[in-house]
Scaffold this motif. Structure first.
Motif, PDB file in Angstrom:
ATOM      1  N   PRO A   1      19.192 -68.728  51.358  1.00 50.27           N
ATOM      2  CA  PRO A   1      20.224 -67.690  51.357  1.00 50.27           C
ATOM      3  C   PRO A   1      20.660 -67.371  52.788  1.00 50.27           C
ATOM      4  N   ILE A   2      21.931 -66.975  52.924  1.00 51.39           N
ATOM      5  CA  ILE A   2      22.473 -66.618  54.237  1.00 51.39           C
ATOM      6  C   ILE A   2      23.103 -65.235  54.154  1.00 51.39           C
ATOM      7  N   VAL A   3      22.670 -64.353  55.039  1.00 49.90           N
ATOM      8  CA  VAL A   3      23.237 -63.013  55.175  1.00 49.90           C
ATOM      9  C   VAL A   3      24.216 -63.058  56.337  1.00 49.90           C
ATOM     10  N   GLY A   4      25.476 -62.661  56.085  1.00 55.66           N
ATOM     11  CA  GLY A   4      26.471 -62.733  57.144  1.00 55.66           C
ATOM     12  C   GLY A   4      27.457 -61.597  57.088  1.00 55.66           C
ATOM     13  N   GLU A   5      28.011 -61.237  58.251  1.00 54.14           N
ATOM     14  CA  GLU A   5      28.930 -60.102  58.306  1.00 54.14           C
ATOM     15  C   GLU A   5      30.236 -60.385  57.593  1.00 54.14           C
ATOM     16  N   GLU A   6      30.742 -61.612  57.700  1.00 55.28           N
ATOM     17  CA  GLU A   6      32.074 -61.910  57.185  1.00 55.28           C
ATOM     18  C   GLU A   6      32.014 -62.616  55.834  1.00 55.28           C
ATOM     19  N   GLU A   7      33.137 -62.516  55.116  1.00 59.71           N
ATOM     20  CA  GLU A   7      33.398 -63.252  53.891  1.00 59.71           C
ATOM     21  C   GLU A   7      32.360 -62.956  52.813  1.00 59.71           C
ATOM     22  N   ASP A   8      31.964 -63.947  52.035  1.00 63.29           N
ATOM     23  CA  ASP A   8      31.206 -63.710  50.809  1.00 63.29           C
ATOM     24  C   ASP A   8      29.704 -63.940  50.949  1.00 63.29           C
ATOM     25  N   GLU A   9      29.200 -64.006  52.170  1.00 65.72           N
ATOM     26  CA  GLU A   9      27.764 -64.176  52.320  1.00 65.72           C
ATOM     27  C   GLU A   9      27.031 -62.890  51.906  1.00 65.72           C
ATOM     28  N   LEU A  10      25.727 -62.997  51.686  1.00 62.43           N
ATOM     29  CA  LEU A  10      24.931 -61.827  51.322  1.00 62.43           C
ATOM     30  C   LEU A  10      25.048 -60.735  52.375  1.00 62.43           C
ATOM     31  N   LYS A  11      24.871 -59.473  51.963  1.00 59.69           N
ATOM     32  CA  LYS A  11      24.960 -58.354  52.896  1.00 59.69           C
ATOM     33  C   LYS A  11      23.620 -57.655  53.109  1.00 59.69           C
ATOM     34  N   SER A  12      22.568 -58.107  52.440  1.00 56.97           N
ATOM     35  CA  SER A  12      21.243 -57.542  52.666  1.00 56.97           C
ATOM     36  C   SER A  12      20.227 -58.682  52.722  1.00 56.97           C
ATOM     37  N   VAL A  13      19.143 -58.434  53.426  1.00 55.32           N
ATOM     38  CA  VAL A  13      18.139 -59.466  53.656  1.00 55.32           C
ATOM     39  C   VAL A  13      17.190 -59.551  52.465  1.00 55.32           C
TER      40      VAL A  13
ATOM     41  N   LYS B   1      21.075 -44.562  64.013  1.00 56.95           N
ATOM     42  CA  LYS B   1      21.733 -45.113  62.832  1.00 56.95           C
ATOM     43  C   LYS B   1      20.966 -46.308  62.279  1.00 56.95           C
ATOM     44  N   ARG B   2      21.209 -46.614  61.016  1.00 54.43           N
ATOM     45  CA  ARG B   2      20.661 -47.830  60.425  1.00 54.43           C
ATOM     46  C   ARG B   2      21.553 -48.997  60.814  1.00 54.43           C
ATOM     47  N   ALA B   3      21.024 -49.904  61.580  1.00 58.91           N
ATOM     48  CA  ALA B   3      21.807 -51.035  62.066  1.00 58.91           C
ATOM     49  C   ALA B   3      21.964 -52.092  60.983  1.00 58.91           C
ATOM     50  N   ASN B   4      23.142 -52.710  60.924  1.00 54.02           N
ATOM     51  CA  ASN B   4      23.319 -53.849  60.034  1.00 54.02           C
ATOM     52  C   ASN B   4      22.379 -54.977  60.468  1.00 54.02           C
ATOM     53  N   PRO B   5      21.841 -55.739  59.522  1.00 56.17           N
ATOM     54  CA  PRO B   5      20.910 -56.800  59.913  1.00 56.17           C
ATOM     55  C   PRO B   5      21.539 -57.836  60.827  1.00 56.17           C
ATOM     56  N   TRP B   6      22.822 -58.150  60.613  1.00 56.10           N
ATOM     57  CA  TRP B   6      23.462 -59.153  61.467  1.00 56.10           C
ATOM     58  C   TRP B   6      23.648 -58.656  62.903  1.00 56.10           C
ATOM     59  N   ASP B   7      23.643 -57.343  63.100  1.00 57.37           N
ATOM     60  CA  ASP B   7      23.771 -56.791  64.444  1.00 57.37           C
ATOM     61  C   ASP B   7      22.443 -56.694  65.176  1.00 57.37           C
ATOM     62  N   SER B   8      21.331 -56.918  64.498  1.00 61.02           N
ATOM     63  CA  SER B   8      20.058 -56.484  65.065  1.00 61.02           C
ATOM     64  C   SER B   8      18.893 -57.467  64.936  1.00 61.02           C
ATOM     65  N   VAL B   9      18.785 -58.180  63.842  1.00 61.24           N
ATOM     66  CA  VAL B   9      17.553 -58.923  63.559  1.00 61.24           C
ATOM     67  C   VAL B   9      17.239 -59.953  64.636  1.00 61.24           C
ATOM     68  N   ALA B  10      18.229 -60.719  65.066  1.00 61.05           N
ATOM     69  CA  ALA B  10      17.981 -61.752  66.084  1.00 61.05           C
ATOM     70  C   ALA B  10      17.485 -61.128  67.381  1.00 61.05           C
ATOM     71  N   GLY B  11      18.164 -60.082  67.835  1.00 57.20           N
ATOM     72  CA  GLY B  11      17.774 -59.449  69.085  1.00 57.20           C
ATOM     73  C   GLY B  11      16.419 -58.792  69.031  1.00 57.20           C
ATOM     74  N   VAL B  12      16.076 -58.209  67.896  1.00 52.35           N
ATOM     75  CA  VAL B  12      14.750 -57.618  67.737  1.00 52.35           C
ATOM     76  C   VAL B  12      13.671 -58.680  67.905  1.00 52.35           C
ATOM     77  N   HIS B  13      13.882 -59.843  67.304  1.00 53.02           N
ATOM     78  CA  HIS B  13      12.884 -60.911  67.434  1.00 53.02           C
ATOM     79  C   HIS B  13      12.768 -61.366  68.890  1.00 53.02           C
ATOM     80  N   LEU B  14      13.870 -61.453  69.600  1.00 51.19           N
ATOM     81  CA  LEU B  14      13.819 -61.823  71.014  1.00 51.19           C
ATOM     82  C   LEU B  14      12.940 -60.855  71.795  1.00 51.19           C
ATOM     83  N   ILE B  15      13.134 -59.549  71.570  1.00 47.23           N
ATOM     84  CA  ILE B  15      12.360 -58.545  72.303  1.00 47.23           C
ATOM     85  C   ILE B  15      10.883 -58.669  71.998  1.00 47.23           C
ATOM     86  N   ARG B  16      10.553 -58.812  70.729  1.00 49.07           N
ATOM     87  CA  ARG B  16       9.138 -58.924  70.364  1.00 49.07           C
ATOM     88  C   ARG B  16       8.489 -60.135  71.022  1.00 49.07           C
TER      89      ARG B  16
END
Length: 265
Positions: free
Chosen positions: A65-77, A208-223
């Motif tokens: 599955p792919i979660v993505g901001e645009e078009e018809d991809e999933l909107k939750s992880v 605020k609750r961040a959208n997953p597409w705005d946050s998940v990648a960067g969170v993993h980088l920090i960790r």
């Protein structure tokens, strides 16, 4: 190459390829549409870049599955199994105003938690990537800053506060400037999370609750760069957490205090 290495490699390749699509449209006078508000903008480049990212992922992992901001991809992880989280252009307002601070973000997750990520900044040609052990910028290992004096630290308020919550935006700025040496705002959440990972920033806050597409990648980088990311209660951050508080770890208590002040906690 084991499966985790393959996912880390694919995240970076997909981010670079999608970012290259967006880069070709940058500063070309591309048409802009709005979505849910005057500053919630989208361009054809967002859609084209996401399609390229999705193509690259599905070329190697066709059933994920792919979660993505645009078009018809999933909107939750999804809470179980493997999945991907994609933002073709994080910082579209910068993109449409010809500011080179924006990123193409790709994260691989399993059971809701990130295991690999890449944030590619095409206009700057910087690629931040992380596997399940280490974070890198352009192939060189990175780490969070070692600053432990808040008065020497720089912190960023991120994830946009709508017009009906500008008092919270003002409170975020006040909470930062009364505790830390300086404040920055770049207009791309994935970029500022990447900057915490490489030590350019010492902290990032939002209530605020961040959208997953705005946050998940960067969170993993920090960790993977040795930093700390929590929710407003100080618990480990998840893609559905309320608030996002990221830091180098050494000043996290003060960064968390600032984040909690935004809405008077």
């Amino acid at each position: 190459m084991n499966e985790l290495d393959a996912r880390a490699d694919r995240a970076q390749r997909a981010a670079r390829d999608g970012g290259a699509v967006a880069r070709r449209a940058f500063r070309t006078g591309i048409a802009v549409e709005t979505k849910d508000g005057k500053t919630d903008v989208v361009t054809q480049a967002d859609k084209d870049a996401q399609r390229r990212v999705v193509e690259r992922i599905r070329g190697a992992f066709p059933d994920d599955p792919i979660v993505g901001e645009e078009e018809d991809e999933l909107k939750s992880v999804p809470e179980t199994g493997p999945a991907w989280v994609v933002d073709p252009i994080d910082g579209t307002n910068n993109f449409v105003r010809n500011v080179p601070v924006w990123a193409t973000a790709v994260a691989a997750v399993r059971d809701g938690d990130p295991v690999a990520a890449a944030n590619y900044l095409p206009a700057l040609d910087d690629c931040y990537a992380a596997d399940d052990e280490t974070a890198y910028r352009n192939g060189e290992e990175i780490s969070v800053s070692q600053r432990d004096d808040p008065e020497t630290c720089t912190v960023c308020p991120t994830f946009w506060w709508d017009y009906d919550a500008r008092d919270e935006y003002a409170a975020a700025a006040r909470a930062i400037v009364t505790r830390f040496g300086d404040l920055r705002r770049y207009g791309s959440m994935q970029v500022v999370l990447s900057y915490v990972a490489d030590g350019s920033l010492d902290g990032v806050i939002t209530n605020k609750r961040a959208n997953p597409w705005d946050s998940v990648a960067g969170v993993h980088l920090i960790r993977m760069a040795g930093g700390t990311v929590t929710d407003l209660d100080g618990n480990e951050w998840r893609h559905d957490s309320e608030g996002l508080v990221a830091s180098n770890g050494r000043v996290h208590d003060v960064v968390l205090e600032a984040a909690r002040e935004i809405d008077g906690r």
